[in-house]
Write an enzyme that holds these catalytic residues in place. Structure first.
Site, PDB file in Angstrom:
ATOM      1  N   CYS A 113      22.939 -31.864  28.350  1.00  0.00           N
ATOM      2  CA  CYS A 113      23.806 -32.971  28.776  1.00  0.00           C
ATOM      3  C   CYS A 113      25.262 -32.764  28.374  1.00  0.00           C
ATOM      4  O   CYS A 113      26.157 -33.417  28.908  1.00  0.00           O
ATOM      5  CB  CYS A 113      23.277 -34.286  28.219  1.00  0.00           C
ATOM      6  SG  CYS A 113      21.642 -34.640  28.875  1.00  0.00           S
ATOM      7  N   HIS A 258      28.849 -39.279  29.575  1.00  0.00           N
ATOM      8  CA  HIS A 258      27.613 -38.745  30.147  1.00  0.00           C
ATOM      9  C   HIS A 258      26.674 -39.921  30.410  1.00  0.00           C
ATOM     10  O   HIS A 258      26.658 -40.905  29.679  1.00  0.00           O
ATOM     11  CB  HIS A 258      26.980 -37.750  29.163  1.00  0.00           C
ATOM     12  CG  HIS A 258      25.568 -37.432  29.505  1.00  0.00           C
ATOM     13  ND1 HIS A 258      25.216 -36.901  30.724  1.00  0.00           N
ATOM     14  CD2 HIS A 258      24.410 -37.597  28.822  1.00  0.00           C
ATOM     15  CE1 HIS A 258      23.903 -36.748  30.765  1.00  0.00           C
ATOM     16  NE2 HIS A 258      23.392 -37.166  29.620  1.00  0.00           N
ATOM     17  N   ASN A 288      19.844 -39.915  34.903  1.00  0.00           N
ATOM     18  CA  ASN A 288      20.514 -38.914  34.078  1.00  0.00           C
ATOM     19  C   ASN A 288      20.476 -37.576  34.819  1.00  0.00           C
ATOM     20  O   ASN A 288      19.404 -37.040  35.073  1.00  0.00           O
ATOM     21  CB  ASN A 288      19.780 -38.812  32.734  1.00  0.00           C
ATOM     22  CG  ASN A 288      20.420 -37.825  31.773  1.00  0.00           C
ATOM     23  OD1 ASN A 288      21.261 -37.025  32.160  1.00  0.00           O
ATOM     24  ND2 ASN A 288      20.003 -37.886  30.518  1.00  0.00           N
TER      25      ASN A 288
HETATM   26  N1  COA Z   1       7.173 -47.401  31.622  1.00  0.00           N
HETATM   27  C1  COA Z   1       6.529 -48.344  30.923  1.00  0.00           C
HETATM   28  N2  COA Z   1       6.254 -48.223  29.621  1.00  0.00           N
HETATM   29  C2  COA Z   1       6.680 -47.106  28.990  1.00  0.00           C
HETATM   30  C3  COA Z   1       7.352 -46.083  29.667  1.00  0.00           C
HETATM   31  C4  COA Z   1       7.604 -46.269  31.035  1.00  0.00           C
HETATM   32  N3  COA Z   1       8.259 -45.353  31.776  1.00  0.00           N
HETATM   33  N4  COA Z   1       7.636 -45.111  28.793  1.00  0.00           N
HETATM   34  C5  COA Z   1       7.166 -45.496  27.601  1.00  0.00           C
HETATM   35  N5  COA Z   1       6.580 -46.712  27.724  1.00  0.00           N
HETATM   36  C6  COA Z   1       5.923 -47.514  26.699  1.00  0.00           C
HETATM   37  C7  COA Z   1       5.561 -46.726  25.469  1.00  0.00           C
HETATM   38  O1  COA Z   1       4.330 -46.062  25.655  1.00  0.00           O
HETATM   39  C8  COA Z   1       5.508 -47.818  24.422  1.00  0.00           C
HETATM   40  O2  COA Z   1       4.276 -48.473  24.537  1.00  0.00           O
HETATM   41  P1  COA Z   1       3.507 -49.024  23.224  1.00  0.00           P
HETATM   42  O3  COA Z   1       4.463 -50.006  22.599  1.00  0.00           O
HETATM   43  O4  COA Z   1       2.295 -49.632  23.800  1.00  0.00           O
HETATM   44  O5  COA Z   1       3.286 -47.809  22.379  1.00  0.00           O
HETATM   45  C9  COA Z   1       6.579 -48.806  24.847  1.00  0.00           C
HETATM   46  O6  COA Z   1       6.854 -48.506  26.229  1.00  0.00           O
HETATM   47  C10 COA Z   1       7.863 -48.688  24.063  1.00  0.00           C
HETATM   48  O7  COA Z   1       8.180 -47.331  23.962  1.00  0.00           O
HETATM   49  P2  COA Z   1       9.467 -46.846  23.209  1.00  0.00           P
HETATM   50  O8  COA Z   1       9.568 -45.365  23.335  1.00  0.00           O
HETATM   51  O9  COA Z   1       9.511 -47.419  21.857  1.00  0.00           O
HETATM   52  O10 COA Z   1      10.597 -47.539  24.108  1.00  0.00           O
HETATM   53  P3  COA Z   1      12.134 -47.609  23.880  1.00  0.00           P
HETATM   54  O11 COA Z   1      12.561 -49.013  23.851  1.00  0.00           O
HETATM   55  O12 COA Z   1      12.594 -46.708  22.786  1.00  0.00           O
HETATM   56  O13 COA Z   1      12.692 -46.995  25.245  1.00  0.00           O
HETATM   57  C11 COA Z   1      13.587 -44.944  26.169  1.00  0.00           C
HETATM   58  C12 COA Z   1      12.345 -45.665  25.638  1.00  0.00           C
HETATM   59  C13 COA Z   1      13.184 -43.530  26.561  1.00  0.00           C
HETATM   60  C14 COA Z   1      14.101 -45.682  27.381  1.00  0.00           C
HETATM   61  C15 COA Z   1      14.673 -44.956  25.063  1.00  0.00           C
HETATM   62  O14 COA Z   1      14.125 -44.531  23.834  1.00  0.00           O
HETATM   63  C16 COA Z   1      15.836 -44.073  25.407  1.00  0.00           C
HETATM   64  O15 COA Z   1      16.517 -44.265  26.389  1.00  0.00           O
HETATM   65  N6  COA Z   1      16.140 -43.095  24.537  1.00  0.00           N
HETATM   66  C17 COA Z   1      17.216 -42.161  24.793  1.00  0.00           C
HETATM   67  C18 COA Z   1      16.777 -41.190  25.826  1.00  0.00           C
HETATM   68  C19 COA Z   1      17.887 -40.354  26.330  1.00  0.00           C
HETATM   69  O16 COA Z   1      18.997 -40.804  26.451  1.00  0.00           O
HETATM   70  N7  COA Z   1      17.578 -39.106  26.659  1.00  0.00           N
HETATM   71  C20 COA Z   1      18.509 -38.215  27.232  1.00  0.00           C
HETATM   72  C21 COA Z   1      19.505 -37.802  26.214  1.00  0.00           C
HETATM   73  S1  COA Z   1      20.768 -36.880  26.954  1.00  0.00           S
END
Ligand code: COA
Length: 331
Positions: A113, A258, A288
């Site tokens: 990224c 980004h 993204n």
């Molecule tokens: N749809 C529905 N539920 C989902 C899911 C999806 N696509 N992906 C994960 N879940 C579920 C998980 O399994 C978890 O379930 P549980 O509570 O029963 O275990 C729940 O949602 C919460 O998961 P969690 O990972 O804690 O969610 P979060 O609030 O942290 O959000 C992201 C997840 C990925 C959106 C967030 O962490 C994020 O954006 N992180 C940064 C990612 C990023 O920017 N990456 C690129 C960097 S350049």
């Protein structure tokens, strides 16, 4: 004094729109979950068989046209991608062939990224040193063919889209124009927080039936760790970049961040004391797009007339590696 300025900008997204509801037909997720956590409403996916260099070619043609230049004017190509056409050679070589130019140097940058910022920093240094005059910098990604569209990979699969962006950097002698400042960082301590095992060189063969059948060919992400570090590092970066250049937050016309997650950018805006309307975003439409996100955002806002020549803009990115960086540009 010679500086690098962005003389032409272009981008390309494939026509196929994939909505959150479309993804919800493939695995357990919902439009509400995706939008609330990321801001993403839809993304573009390329047709099967379309390569990273194909998207890059379209974006490059548009950037060259905007610069009123032809491919034969380009002295060097820097190509940022995490989704290359092949493991080797670099995708810059394929783009060079498609552009119909030969023998100019090509270099691939593998900084995810932050790839566009790393690439433009190298372009700026080569131009300042007088080595080259016109450098084509491209960020291009085909994510759609390497995402796990099952419940196992849903946390990653909802985030990414396909796109390309390109910019022609040219030598100029105006003191207060072009790339004014860049800084780059990395912390390999967190390399495994967002990574993909394919081509694991520690094994023979790199790819086995086992790894294909298992989960090693898909990207892995510790989303919470990425989120937390992204906000912390980007806020530090904005403060540091402004301080080093003796600037107040209100002197920045736009921040071009980004596009990883709308919530990350909103938090960074709030903690940096920069009004949120100065943080430009388009993640809602494209997800993204990794190395393509910054030139895509620049191109859209330039073509819509929002970004005007003379505006002072701050480019920032954070991603896998972890890597992060900033650039101050007088557009
Ligand atoms: N749809 C529905 N539920 C989902 C899911 C999806 N696509 N992906 C994960 N879940 C579920 C998980 O399994 C978890 O379930 P549980 O509570 O029963 O275990 C729940 O949602 C919460 O998961 P969690 O990972 O804690 O969610 P979060 O609030 O942290 O959000 C992201 C997840 C990925 C959106 C967030 O962490 C994020 O954006 N992180 C940064 C990612 C990023 O920017 N990456 C690129 C960097 S350049």
């Amino acid at each position: 004094m010679i500086r690098a300025t962005i003389r032409g900008i272009g981008s390309y997204v494939p026509p196929k729109v994939v909505t959150n509801d479309d993804l919800a037909k493939l695995f357990t997720t919902s439009n509400e979950w995706i939008q609330t956590r990321t801001g993403i409403e839809e993304r573009r996916f390329a047709d099967e068989g379309t390569l990273c260099s194909d998207l890059a070619l379209e974006a490059s043609r548009r950037a060259l046209e905007d610069a009123a230049m032809s491919a034969s004017d380009v002295d060097f190509i820097i190509f940022a991608t995490l989704s290359p056409d092949h493991h080797f050679p670099g995708t810059g070589c394929y783009l060079q062939k498609k552009l119909g130019v030969r023998h100019i140097g090509c270099m691939d940058v593998r900084n995810q990224c932050t790839g566009f910022l790393y690439s433009m920093t190298v372009a700026d240094a080569l131009i300042r040193a007088g080595t080259y005059k016109n450098i084509l910098v491209v960020g291009s990604e085909i994510h759609s063919s390497a995402l796990d569209f099952s419940d196992r990979g849903r946390d990653v699969a909802v985030l990414f889209g396909d796109a390309a962006g390109a910019a022609v950097f040219t030598a100029c002698e105006t003191l207060d124009q072009g790339v004014l400042y860049t800084e780059l960082h990395a912390d390999g301590e967190f390399a495994k927080a967002l990574h993909m095992d394919v081509w694991d060189i520690s094994r023979k063969p790199y790819l086995s039936q086992e790894s294909i059948g298992g989960k090693e060919i898909w990207p892995h992400m510790d989303g919470r760790t990425v989120f937390k570090h992204a906000v912390t590092r980007l806020v530090e970066l904005v403060h540091h970049t402004l301080k080093k250049n003796g600037l107040r937050p209100d002197e920045i016309k736009y921040v071009i961040p980004h596009q990883a997650n709308l919530r990350i950018n909103q938090m960074v805006a709030e903690k940096s004391n920069i009004p949120p309307e100065r943080f430009l975003n388009n993640i809602q439409k494209y997800g993204n797009t990794t190395a393509a996100s910054i030139p895509l955002l620049l191109d859209e806002n330039y073509r819509s007339g929002k970004l005007q020549r003379g505006d002072l803009i701050l480019l920032i990115a954070f991603g896998s590696g972890f890597t992060w960086g900033s650039a101050l540009v007088r557009w």
